[in-house]
Motif scaffolding. Structure first.
Motif, mmCIF file in Angstrom:
data_model
loop_
_atom_site.group_PDB
_atom_site.id
_atom_site.type_symbol
_atom_site.label_atom_id
_atom_site.label_comp_id
_atom_site.label_asym_id
_atom_site.label_seq_id
_atom_site.Cartn_x
_atom_site.Cartn_y
_atom_site.Cartn_z
ATOM 1 N N ARG A 283 -9.632 -2.884 2.229
ATOM 2 C CA ARG A 283 -9.213 -1.491 2.112
ATOM 3 C C ARG A 283 -8.560 -1.216 0.759
ATOM 4 N N GLY A 284 -8.400 -2.247 -0.047
ATOM 5 C CA GLY A 284 -7.757 -2.098 -1.346
ATOM 6 C C GLY A 284 -6.265 -2.377 -1.311
ATOM 7 N N THR B 80 0.848 -1.182 0.000
ATOM 8 C CA THR B 80 0.000 0.000 0.000
ATOM 9 C C THR B 80 0.886 1.235 0.000
ATOM 10 N N ARG C 202 -7.369 -6.372 3.042
ATOM 11 C CA ARG C 202 -7.580 -6.366 1.591
ATOM 12 C C ARG C 202 -8.832 -5.582 1.213
#
Length: 132
Positions: free
Chosen positions: A96-97, A13, A94
């Motif tokens: 959350r992207g 991220t 995940r």
């Protein structure tokens, strides 16, 4: 030596480490009810910005952070709950992207619950867009 009470999580991220740590702690509170875990987060020294668009996906080079997740005590009655809690935690992050890859003795269980975990045969995370 393998340790079924331990799992490394690689977190891909662009978020600040403090935000990742806060999300990790929040998700862990839900995932590990009644199980005491330690989950320090570190900047990944193997992260390489240039690897982000590389194919196949290399979760170690693409992840800014890694987490050393383990139980404080190895209680046999809690092993199954710990391992399923890791899957719940990974799934939550995940959502959350973020691309989160588990490296542990129970990776297959992570993939079964979450739908994916890195393997040589299936290295690409679902939804990964590669800039051309």
């Amino acid at each position: 030596m393998s340790n079924p009470y331990f799992c490394e999580l690689y977190v891909d991220t662009n978020e600040d480490i403090r935000k990742v740590e806060a999300a990790l702690n929040s998700a862990a509170a839900d995932a590990f009810s009644g199980i005491f875990v330690e989950l320090p987060i570190y900047k990944n020294d193997n992260f390489q910005e240039t690897s982000i668009n590389k194919v196949p996906y290399d979760f170690i080079e693409c992840s800014r952070y890694y987490v050393e997740l383990g139980t404080v005590e190895q209680v046999p009655d809690q092993l199954s709950d710990f391992q399923s809690g890791v899957a719940v935690l990974v799934k939550s992050l995940r959502e959350r992207g973020w691309f989160v890859t588990a490296s542990c003795d129970f990776e297959d269980a992570i993939a079964d619950v979450t739908g994916w975990n890195w393997t040589e045969g299936n290295p690409e995370p679902p939804g990964r867009a590669i800039a051309v």
